[in-house]
Design a protein around this motif. Structure first.
Motif, PDB file in Angstrom:
ATOM      1  N   ILE A  12       9.028 -18.322  26.862  1.00 32.24           N
ATOM      2  CA  ILE A  12       7.913 -18.041  28.569  1.00 32.24           C
ATOM      3  C   ILE A  12       6.775 -19.314  28.229  1.00 32.24           C
ATOM      4  CG2 ILE A  12       5.294 -16.441  28.446  1.00 32.24           C
ATOM      5  CD1 ILE A  12       7.210 -13.873  26.837  1.00 32.24           C
ATOM      6  N   ARG A  13       7.002 -19.855  27.445  1.00 28.63           N
ATOM      7  CA  ARG A  13       5.735 -20.981  27.039  1.00 28.63           C
ATOM      8  C   ARG A  13       6.805 -22.077  27.943  1.00 28.63           C
ATOM      9  NH1 ARG A  13       3.959 -20.605  22.212  1.00 28.63           N
ATOM     10  NH2 ARG A  13       5.211 -21.892  21.170  1.00 28.63           N
ATOM     11  N   GLY A  18       3.092 -17.751  31.487  1.00 30.16           N
ATOM     12  CA  GLY A  18       1.982 -17.238  31.413  1.00 30.16           C
ATOM     13  C   GLY A  18       0.815 -17.375  32.743  1.00 30.16           C
ATOM     14  N   ALA A  19       1.406 -17.997  33.637  1.00 29.23           N
ATOM     15  CA  ALA A  19       1.247 -19.219  34.449  1.00 29.23           C
ATOM     16  C   ALA A  19       0.697 -18.000  35.505  1.00 29.23           C
ATOM     17  CB  ALA A  19       1.433 -20.406  34.968  1.00 29.23           C
ATOM     18  N   LEU A  21       0.012 -15.107  37.953  1.00 28.37           N
ATOM     19  CA  LEU A  21      -1.330 -14.607  38.084  1.00 28.37           C
ATOM     20  C   LEU A  21      -0.667 -13.249  39.323  1.00 28.37           C
ATOM     21  CD1 LEU A  21      -2.147 -17.704  40.518  1.00 28.37           C
ATOM     22  CD2 LEU A  21      -3.187 -17.261  38.115  1.00 28.37           C
ATOM     23  N   GLU A  22       0.445 -12.177  39.403  1.00 25.52           N
ATOM     24  CA  GLU A  22       0.857 -11.008  39.741  1.00 25.52           C
ATOM     25  C   GLU A  22       0.712 -11.053  41.010  1.00 25.52           C
ATOM     26  OE1 GLU A  22      -1.503  -8.221  37.597  1.00 25.52           O
ATOM     27  OE2 GLU A  22      -0.941  -9.214  35.645  1.00 25.52           O
ATOM     28  N   TYR A  41      11.827  -1.662  40.853  1.00 27.79           N
ATOM     29  CA  TYR A  41      10.571  -3.013  40.164  1.00 27.79           C
ATOM     30  C   TYR A  41      10.624  -3.828  38.811  1.00 27.79           C
ATOM     31  CZ  TYR A  41       6.260  -4.945  38.989  1.00 27.79           C
ATOM     32  OH  TYR A  41       4.732  -6.289  38.716  1.00 27.79           O
ATOM     33  N   ARG A  46       8.827 -10.180  39.448  1.00 29.17           N
ATOM     34  CA  ARG A  46       7.375 -10.153  38.430  1.00 29.17           C
ATOM     35  C   ARG A  46       7.776  -9.234  37.980  1.00 29.17           C
ATOM     36  NH1 ARG A  46       2.740  -7.714  41.989  1.00 29.17           N
ATOM     37  NH2 ARG A  46       1.106  -7.521  40.393  1.00 29.17           N
ATOM     38  N   GLU A  50       6.683  -9.990  33.628  1.00 26.24           N
ATOM     39  CA  GLU A  50       5.464  -8.953  33.284  1.00 26.24           C
ATOM     40  C   GLU A  50       6.007  -7.869  31.994  1.00 26.24           C
ATOM     41  OE1 GLU A  50       4.159  -4.994  35.719  1.00 26.24           O
ATOM     42  OE2 GLU A  50       2.846  -7.242  36.835  1.00 26.24           O
ATOM     43  N   LYS A  51       7.716  -7.633  32.314  1.00 30.02           N
ATOM     44  CA  LYS A  51       8.126  -7.285  30.707  1.00 30.02           C
ATOM     45  C   LYS A  51       8.353  -8.349  29.882  1.00 30.02           C
ATOM     46  CE  LYS A  51      11.809  -3.737  32.311  1.00 30.02           C
ATOM     47  NZ  LYS A  51      12.917  -3.258  32.427  1.00 30.02           N
ATOM     48  N   ALA A  52       8.783  -9.716  30.354  1.00 28.14           N
ATOM     49  CA  ALA A  52       8.841 -10.049  29.291  1.00 28.14           C
ATOM     50  C   ALA A  52       7.037 -10.714  28.375  1.00 28.14           C
ATOM     51  CB  ALA A  52       8.508 -11.609  29.763  1.00 28.14           C
ATOM     52  N   LEU A  53       6.160 -10.887  29.464  1.00 27.85           N
ATOM     53  CA  LEU A  53       4.916 -10.803  29.038  1.00 27.85           C
ATOM     54  C   LEU A  53       4.009  -9.470  28.070  1.00 27.85           C
ATOM     55  CD1 LEU A  53       2.959 -12.943  31.681  1.00 27.85           C
ATOM     56  CD2 LEU A  53       4.022 -13.888  29.841  1.00 27.85           C
ATOM     57  N   PHE A  54       4.627  -8.361  28.637  1.00 29.03           N
ATOM     58  CA  PHE A  54       4.487  -7.467  27.822  1.00 29.03           C
ATOM     59  C   PHE A  54       4.913  -7.236  26.385  1.00 29.03           C
ATOM     60  CE2 PHE A  54       1.826  -5.660  30.791  1.00 29.03           C
ATOM     61  CZ  PHE A  54       0.997  -4.351  30.522  1.00 29.03           C
ATOM     62  N   SER A  79       2.206 -20.512  41.253  1.00 29.99           N
ATOM     63  CA  SER A  79       1.574 -20.592  40.436  1.00 29.99           C
ATOM     64  C   SER A  79       2.244 -21.323  38.995  1.00 29.99           C
ATOM     65  CB  SER A  79       1.315 -19.638  39.864  1.00 29.99           C
ATOM     66  OG  SER A  79       0.425 -19.906  38.310  1.00 29.99           O
ATOM     67  N   GLY A  80       3.332 -21.926  39.927  1.00 32.25           N
ATOM     68  CA  GLY A  80       4.533 -23.071  38.682  1.00 32.25           C
ATOM     69  C   GLY A  80       5.364 -21.636  37.598  1.00 32.25           C
TER      70      GLY A  80
END
Lengths: 162, 276, 144, 569, 345, 300
Positions: A12-13, A18-19, A21-22, A41, A46, A50-54, A79-80
């Motif tokens: 992720i990093r 993390g960048a 912006l949804e 979805y 996206r 989101e799943k990854a971040l969640f 957002s890159g």
């Protein structure tokens, strides 16, 4: 070797998830819906970010195996977020860890080369259900080699060593 | 009196003279149907002067009936009508109704010594009487004029003083309320000068005209000096509209200031309520 | 009624609407010559009594112009104008004036075109209404 | 009290007016108007020749009211007023009639109507001119001293700036130390500078300057007066202290909202506010474990509608510090949307994201909830898009709450007669046109007392307010509007309507010598808008230069004095 | 006084219609929706409301209109032309005037016909024939009998109409009345005996026990009476009493300007108004409400009798009816004398 | 115009009891050394109506009455008494209390100089018809005031809320114009409406001013429209609906309708509750940036 949340965190990093912006541009331009028709979805770029971040479970389930890795999303992301790279690395990490139920291996070299959903769709679209053409089950590398070998056999038999 | 009591004649302004900074004297000729007409009156009478479209005000006549010629009014600017008058020019028309009121009882005053007491613009009605007395000098006894104002430049009709002083058996006592540069005369309020002069009553009439507060003290002082109520004459001021005893405004007791006054003897005043 | 040329009074605030009228002039916007402007520093200076007085003295209509709400040079004068205007307008209507005999509007210093438009439309409206029903000359008093 | 003599000067303005309006006809018409003594036309009234003509005619005819009918007062009024003054006529005995912008230019094709209108406009001008009265421009002395209320960053900046410029400054701080909220902060954005460093610089500038008198643990008790001469009473630890100043800067700041009970704040251990976090960080604590920030806590809801503005930046900053300090900790920011304004904050936002801080959106309809009874263990959050609820582990939950108005603000506002908005923040004269100023002259505003401001803004506003306050103090005096309101005590009923409508707090109900209430206008504070004059039912309060009588006369003349195109003309 | 005949009530409107060809006719006409009556110009076809209701505004309105133009003026150059206004253009007749109102005219005459005569008033007076309606009293407030007025055949009336069943007995009193009588002839019949008898015995219910007299000693005896304190405490100073009073006649004069011309007019004024005595320089000799209330009653009960020999009240009772606080002059007169009695104790 | 019939007998007994209490309280107040007088009501000489009464001593307090005819508003008298030294007692019903509140807010009288007795009013009747007065039928206001004493709980009278004719809003422009022409024709410009009003306390009324001379006093329609429009406007947001103006009018002009219309509009446009009900947000002394803006764009 099992995959840890830390491993996914690193991905992720590294790939800038993390960048996110949804904004959803990735999903809007993603060709998956063209290819697969109505997709969930949770299968869209996206949704996956989101799943990854969640901290959701990306390992079980087939969500990450639909991506076509065409990289349009990366180009569209303001957002890159390098989504394709993230996806490819994640899949490789999973194959390496033995989670290969959604990956198709080359019939020649036995290396993973395409996700199962893509292959199924190709077969469906090409209307070749009865007999799977062997080239669809061959990875591009082997395909090239196999094709080259056949050409040589025909046009330069002398140069060809069996 | 013109035949329709509320219809004014035309008073054409012939000249305007500054009396003090806020008081102008208008010399007017009276016209009827475009022709100049005579205007006869008694000292102490007044007229209703109007600025057409603005309104009417009662103004005392300050000229003297013994001197033929124009009629004079001294107007202090206090309200809308007088303000409009102050904005007029020679040649302009005012409306005039009059003469109104009773005037001073000149016939009964004959043969007497007279003490005139005036303050500020109060000299306007007295000026007519003073000049009347001086014009008929032989009919009257000794004349004393006490006149005061707040400051030297507020003394009205200063151009008359020398003439008055020069008249036979006539004395003029001028005073101002507080010392002022260039003033060499006496300083002090009018009542104080009245007291100081202490002219004995005898055959003397006192005629007082000025602001209410001055009148109040002067009347007290005169009474103390032994003047009889019949021998003290003053004028009253009250709001008026018609000037002919009909509109009801200037009613005090059974009197109407506009027709029964404005000149009253102190003995008459004592028959009406002192507060209105 | 087509010949009717109304006489209209405009109260304009110094900072916005009067300047807006200037802007209309500079831009040469043409408009009917029925209006006369009285300049006040703020539309909030306009006493409703002045408006009623104008209408009962024989003027055909009154327009009060101020800065747009929120733009007042004195921060909040025009909000007062608005409230007073609403109450006055309702009162005048209740008493039998047409609703457009008295109007309030907002014109900024930059809005020359808008000024011209507001004025022109207002004049047209009043022309259509005809003379005010309160005309001094027609009435000589009830008990006289 | 001399007789009114109006002179009317009608300008051709080349052909600008003369090309449409029959100027000589207007001049003739003007001659017959009441109290008009002289009337002429000029090719250009504003030219040297025109101005000289005005001066000459004033002398020749003894004119004491001047009407110029030409262009707009917005450009030439001052010129003609000065001309009148030079000729010995009070500058306010001048009336402008606009025949160009308001007549000839907008009726170019109707010369007859335009001429008729021009006559009427001149008539109205002359009618008003006749009722004009001389006015004086009053001047108020300004004492070169400023009271700065509040010793936070904004107050310190303002005080420092003014002191450097050489003005006497009285700095009043309620607490026993300077710095306000910043005292408790750890590091500042952008640049990760420690807050103490900045504070040290700002404080030093104030404490080392002899021009500044510092009152710690002190409060403003009472203040009266107006620009130039305010009198204030301070309560200080050493007793009451009276000071006199010329200007006042309000920099009382704000407080962090502590919405007790919200997200179990104050009930469950581990739920803290950003300020609490800053204090922990300042104390060197880094063992916070997994941290979840919840933004917009207590803001943007029905009770408190405004956005706290700084909260997002603060949560971004602190989340990144935590993540960087402990890369293994899971740091999540729950947000409704992120307001990272400006490039600097945008960069910070990206840095935080890239550092691994998770930003997750929640909906106010289903806000997150904290998990854990005595000690917080996690946060349950609903993902709108996936429609899934999930739990985030958390050892610490940080509520990002907005800055809220200090409860003392409304008292101070009343004392200074300045307005506050519905959230209790001070309301400046105009957000865009007149920031950091109050409608009341001589009183200024900076920092979070006005609205949540970050350090940079507080510094900028403090300096701006100082600049605004310095201007009149440098000048030493202000000239006061001459067309101010004036009460006629004879007509005043003391009902205080004027006091209520005055936007400048210039009117006060006092007692006359009989003890009756009567309104009194402070001419220095009055701006001459006339709102009071229109509101006074008694007609007791008048705006000089725009009195009822002057306006009424114009209206009357317009309505009643006939149509100049008709037979009466 | 001559009985000239009997007129049917139903014939009245017709008769007035005929007369209105020759004269301006003024009669009590219904006003508004609450049964009120007002003296106004009669136009053919209108219904007359002659009878039990007293018009709120008295007969003086016909002779001293509430607002009356005095003259118009116009200016040109330096000349001002003043044109006196015409008070009335035709001869007039007032029908149904009440005894109290007619008696009040005699009191106003004392003021307006004394030198200098008010010409407008005189013209209206001389050119108006007054037809009185014999009044049997129109309410409990009536007390004209107390001030010596005959409400049946009031002095000052030219013609009297005495109500009998379904009509009136008409009697002429003056020369002017006889002239009008000839115009009425067509509608008259010879009265019957009972009709004559009714007319002869016609009486009024007006109270005769109201005492308006001032004690001996003139104004000074009642100057400090508590009556003024009482009456002024309750009085709001609206001045309705002066408006509805048949004898009140104070007026104010106003100018109006438009363009180069204008007018002067006079309008009723009231001594109850604060600015009644306010002078241009702002001084008001009668600034207190109490003094204004005292002035009104003193003028009616003391000063007017001193000047003209009669109280300026005709007992119509309108003041008590119109006053928002129902204060009548009789009540005040009683209170005024009480003080006198007290001080004699 | 009217809705119900005369107060029923049972309630009249109740009023009688209140009157007894009123007299006791007034008498007790007048015993105080600093008491000047107690303003209440007494019967008129013909016993058909009431009028204001200034009781000066306990004996006079026995003349005070309270019944369903007590229309006059005693608060109207207070402004001119503000310079008197001593305490003034005053009995107020709901509408009077609202007036009193407005007067105190406008500095016309000081609360500390007053002894205020609140009377729970159950509606007054028209002396001629015996029907409930229209304003009472519409009255729905609480009478919140810091009374010194009351004659019972001060509750909102729960009376029928039904609008009485004529409804000006429902009329066409022409009808409205005709209506006012007819009403104003009756008007004799006697000024009773303004002088009886509690809210008319200006030292010099603008109708009496000489500069500017606002009113022509000509008595024509224009003059009357000016007069009544300005009078009504001056009371906008201050009119407490006591209808004293209409009661005082000797010619029966329906002035109450004008004031009522303004009250209605203030309610409709600005949610203004009415004068004297709360001390917050007086109608024309304040504004809101959220006020409706019917003007922008020229038309509503």
């Amino acid at each position: 070797m099992a995959i840890t949340p830390k491993d996914i965190d690193r991905l992720i990093r590294e790939h800038g998830l993390g960048a996110c912006l949804e904004c959803g541009k990735c999903t809007a331009i993603c060709p998956m819906s063209e290819v697969f028709g109505d997709i969930e979805y949770g299968h869209t770029p996206r949704g996956i970010v989101e799943k990854a971040l969640f901290d959701s479970d990306l390992i079980t389930g087939d969500a990450i195996w639909y991506c076509l890795t065409c990289d349009v999303c990366t180009k569209g992301c303001p957002s890159g977020v390098h989504f394709r790279d993230f996806m490819e690395e994640l899949r490789e990490m999973m194959i390496a860890a033995g989670h290969d139920e959604h990956g198709v291996r080359c019939r020649l070299c036995n290396r993973y080369f395409v996700p199962d959903p893509s292959l199924k769709m190709m077969i469906e679209k090409m209307d070749v259900k009865d007999s799977t053409p062997e080239f669809l089950l061959t990875c591009p590398k082997c395909k090239t080699r196999d094709f080259g070998r056949k050409m040589m056999k025909n046009f330069a038999p002398g140069r060809f060593k069996e | 009196m013109n035949e329709l009591m509320m219809i004014p004649l035309i008073a054409r302004i012939r000249s305007i003279r500054e009396v003090t900074f806020d008081t102008l004297m208008f010399e007017v000729a009276i016209e009827k149907d475009g022709k100049e007409v005579p205007f006869s009156y008694l000292p102490g009478q007044f007229a209703e002067l109007s600025v057409f479209g603005v309104g009417e005000s009662p103004i005392s006549i300050t000229s003297t009936c013994t001197r033929p010629g124009l009629v004079e009014f001294a107007v202090r600017e206090v309200g809308l009508v007088t303000e409009a008058m102050h904005n007029m020019r020679p040649g302009d028309n005012m409306g005039i109704r009059g003469p109104l009121g009773n005037g001073f009882p000149v016939d009964e005053m004959k043969g007497k010594d007279i003490l005139f007491i005036a303050g500020g613009i109060g000299l306007a009605p007295l000026r007519g009487l003073i000049n009347y007395v001086l014009d008929n000098r032989s009919d009257f006894g000794a004349v004393d004029i006490i006149y005061g104002a707040r400051a030297p430049n507020l003394l009205c009709f200063d151009w008359e003083f020398d003439t008055w002083k020069a008249a036979p058996d006539t004395r003029v006592h001028l005073t101002i309320d507080a010392p002022a540069a260039g003033w060499n005369g006496s300083v002090g309020f009018v009542p104080a000068i009245v007291k100081e002069l202490a002219l004995p009553p005898g055959n003397r009439l006192a005629v007082a005209c000025g602001p209410p507060i001055m009148i109040k003290y002067v009347l007290e002082d005169l009474a103390a000096a032994g003047y009889r109520d019949e021998d003290v004459i003053t004028t009253l001021e009250m709001k008026m509209k018609c000037g002919v005893g009909k509109c009801g405004r200037c009613n005090i007791g059974a009197k109407y200031i506009c027709v029964d006054g404005p000149v009253f003897r102190l003995s008459e005043l004592k028959t009406i309520p002192s507060e209105y | 009624m087509s010949d009717f040329e109304p006489k209209i009074l405009i109260f304009a605030c110094n900072w916005c609407s009067y300047a807006g009228a200037d802007m209309a002039g500079v831009s040469r916007y043409q408009m009917p010559p029925n209006c006369r402007i009285i300049r006040v520093m703020c539309s909030a200076r306009v006493r409703p009594e002045q408006v009623i007085s104008a209408l009962t003295q024989g003027l055909d209509a009154v327009l009060v112009l101020g800065c747009h709400p929120g733009d007042c040079h004195y921060t909040e004068g025009n909000y007062l104008t608005r409230r007073r205007g609403i109450m006055l307008k309702n009162l005048l209507e209740t008493m039998g004036f047409e609703k457009n005999r008295f109007q309030v509007n907002w014109v900024s210093a930059a809005e020359g075109a808008r000024f011209a438009q507001v004025v022109s439309e207002f004049v047209e409206e009043i022309k259509a209404l005809g003379p005010s029903h309160v005309s001094r000359d027609k009435d000589t008093g009830t008990h006289a | 009290m001399s007789r009114v003599k109006v002179g009317v000067f009608v300008c051709h303005c080349g052909s600008n007016i003369g090309g449409t309006v029959d100027v000589p006809d207007v001049v003739e018409y003007a001659k017959d108007l009441p109290l008009v003594h002289y009337s002429e036309d000029n090719l250009y009234t504003c030219s040297d020749a025109g101005l000289t003509a005005i001066k000459e005619k004033i002398k020749e005819h003894g004119l004491n009211r001047v009407v110029v009918a030409s262009c707009t007062p917005r450009t030439h009024e001052e010129l003609f007023r000065r001309t009148c003054e030079e000729a010995g006529v009070n500058r306010y005995l001048f009336e402008f009639v606009n025949l160009r912008e308001h007549c000839s230019w907008i009726h170019m094709n109707q010369p007859q109507e335009a001429t008729c209108k021009a006559k009427e406009l001149v008539r109205l001008g002359a009618a008003k001119a006749a009722r004009l009265r001389p006015l004086e421009i009053a001047r108020a002395q300004i004492k070169p001293a400023c009271l700065v209320i509040g010793g936070g960053v904004a107050g310190l900046s303002a005080a420092g700036s003014l002191a450097q410029q050489g003005f006497e400054v009285h700095l009043v701080e309620r607490n026993d130390r300077l710095g306000g909220l910043t005292v408790d902060l750890w590091k500042l954005l952008p640049g990760d500078r420690p807050a103490s460093e900045l504070l040290h610089t700002l404080t030093a500038r104030v404490t080392k300057n002899d021009n500044v008198t510092l009152y710690l643990s002190s409060e403003l008790n009472e203040i009266t007066g107006f620009i130039g001469s305010f009198k204030a009473t301070l309560s200080t630890p050493s007793g009451k202290k009276d000071i006199e100043i010329g200007t006042v800067i309000v920099a009382t700041g704000a407080v962090e909202l502590e919405p007790l009970g919200l997200y179990n704040l104050g009930k469950t251990e581990g739920v803290i506010t950003q300020m609490g976090l800053e204090k922990m960080l300042s104390d060197g604590r880094k063992d916070l474990g997994d941290v979840v920030f919840i933004n917009c806590a207590g803001a943007r809801g029905p009770d408190r509608e405004y956005c706290g503005r700084l909260c997002c930046a603060v949560s971004i900053k602190n989340a990144r510090y935590l993540k960087e300090a402990d890369p293994d900790a899971r740091v999540t920011v729950l947000q409704r949307d992120v307001m990272a304004f400006g490039t600097e904050f945008e960069t910070e936002y990206r840095k935080a994201m890239c550092a691994g801080v998770r930003f997750i959106r929640f909906s106010p309809d289903r806000p997150p909830t904290t998990i854990g009874n005595d000690k917080v263990t996690g946060v349950r959050i609903y993902n709108q898009l996936t429609g899934e609820e999930s739990d985030l582990s958390a050892n610490t939950v940080v509520l990002t709450t907005p800055l809220a108005a200090d409860s003392g603000a409304s008292d101070l506002a009343q004392m200074l007669k300045v307005p506050v908005d519905k959230d209790g923040f001070f309301l400046e004269a105009h957000l865009k046109l007149r920031p950091v100023e109050f409608a009341t002259d001589g009183v200024f505003i900076a920092g979070a007392a006005r609205f949540p401001a970050d350090i940079g803004e507080a510094v900028a506003q403090g300096t701006a307010a100082a600049a605004k306050a310095a201007a009149p103090m440098f000048a030493g005096e202000v000239s006061v509007e001459a067309t101010t309101a004036l009460t006629n005590p004879r007509l005043c009923s003391g009902c205080a309507t004027c006091e209520a409508v005055c936007p400048f707090g210039a009117i006060e109900i006092t007692q006359d010598r009989h003890g009756r209430p009567v309104s009194e206008v402070n001419a220095v504070m009055c701006k001459g808008c006339g709102a009071c004059a229109a509101a006074c039912p008694c007609g007791a309060i008048q705006q000089l230069g725009f009195t009822d009588s002057q306006i009424f006369e114009m209206v009357r003349s317009l309505a009643r004095d006939g149509d100049p195109s008709g037979s009466e003309g | 006084m001559t009985v000239i005949g009997y007129m049917k009530r139903s014939a009245l409107e017709g008769v007035l219609g005929d007369i209105s060809d020759k004269l301006e006719v003024i009669a009590p006409l219904p006003s508004g929706d609450k049964g009120a009556v007002e003296l106004r110009r009669f136009e053919k076809g209108a219904q007359v409301s002659i009878g039990p209701v007293k018009p709120m505004l008295p007969l003086k309105t016909i002779f001293l209109p509430p607002v009356e133009q005095i003259f118009r003026f116009s200016k040109s150059e330096n000349e001002t032309t003043v044109t006196a206004s015409t008070p009335i253009t035709r001869d007039r007749v007032v029908f149904g005037a009440l005894g109290c109102d007619i008696a009040a005219l005699a009191l106003i005459d004392e003021v307006f016909l004394r030198e200098p005569v008010d010409e407008a008033y005189r013209e209206r007076r001389t050119r108006t024939t007054i037809v009185a309606l014999a009044c049997e009293g129109q309410g409990p407030e009536c007390f004209c009998a107390s001030v010596g007025i005959d409400p049946v055949r009031p002095g000052g009336a030219d013609v009297v109409m005495i109500p009998v069943k379904d009509g009136f007995i008409v009697e002429t009193i003056t020369k002017k009345g006889e002239q009008l009588g000839t115009m009425l002839q067509g509608a008259l019949r010879d009265p019957t005996g009972p009709q004559k008898k009714t007319a002869r015995s016609f009486t009024s219910t007006s109270r005769s026990d109201v005492d308006l007299s001032a004690p001996a000693g003139g104004w000074s005896a009642v100057w400090e009476s508590e009556a003024w304190e009482d009456a002024s405490a309750r009085c709001i100073g609206c001045g309705i009493c002066t408006v509805v009073c048949p004898t009140c006649h104070c007026f104010d004069v106003h100018d109006e300007r438009h363009g180069n011309g204008g007018e002067r007019f006079r309008k009723w004024d009231s001594c109850m108004a604060v600015n009644f005595t306010m002078m241009a320089h702002g001084e008001n000799p009668r600034p207190q409400h109490r003094a204004r209330v005292r002035q009104r009653y003193m003028h009616k009960l003391v000063y007017f009798p001193e000047n003209h020999g009669a109280v300026a009240c005709v007992g119509c009772g309108r003041c008590a009816v119109a006053c928002p606080n129902r204060t009548g002059i009789g009540e005040v007169a009683d209170r005024m004398r009480e003080r006198e009695e007290d001080s004699n104790e | 115009m009217f809705h119900a019939i005369r107060t029923p007998g049972r309630m009249r007994d109740q009023l009688k009891d209140m009157q007894t209490r009123l007299r006791e309280i007034a008498a007790a107040f007048l015993e105080r050394p600093d008491a000047l007088f107690f303003i209440g009501w007494e019967m008129t000489p013909d016993e058909k109506e009431t009028r204001p009464f200034f009781a000066r001593n306990p004996r006079q307090a026995q003349r005070l009455v309270w019944n369903d005819l007590c229309h006059p508003n005693p608060a109207s008298y207070l402004p001119r008494l503000r310079d008197r030294e001593g305490m003034i007692g005053v009995a107020v019903k709901g509408c009077d209390a609202r007036a009193l509140r407005e007067l105190i807010r406008a500095n016309q009288i000081e609360r500390k100089n007053l002894f205020v007795l609140g009377i729970p009013c159950t509606g007054l009747v028209d002396p001629n018809t015996g029907a409930i007065a229209s304003r009472c039928a519409e009255c729905q206001y609480p009478v919140d005031f810091d009374y010194d004493e009351t004659l019972g709980p001060m509750e909102t009278p729960a009376l029928t809320v039904e609008r009485s004719a004529p409804d000006l809003d429902a009329m066409s422009l022409q009808q409205r114009r005709a209506f006012w022409k007819q009403e104003l024709d009756k008007c004799i410009r006697c000024d009773a409406c303004r002088k009886i009003c509690y809210g008319c306390y200006c030292p010099e009324c603008i109708f009496e001013m000489s500069d500017p001379k606002w009113a022509t006093n000509r008595g024509d329609l224009a003059d009357k429209i000016f007069y009544h429009a300005v009078r009504a406007y001056h009371l906008a947001g201050r009119c407490v609906g006591c209808d004293e103006c209409a009661r005082a009018c000797p010619m029966g002009v329906r002035l109450d309708l004008l004031n009522r219309s303004l009250r209605d509009h203030a309610k409709e446009m600005f949610s203004f509750d009415g004068a004297g009900i709360t001390d917050e947000k007086p109608l024309l002394r304040t504004f809101s940036t959220e006020d409706p803006d019917p003007f922008f764009g020229g038309d509503e």
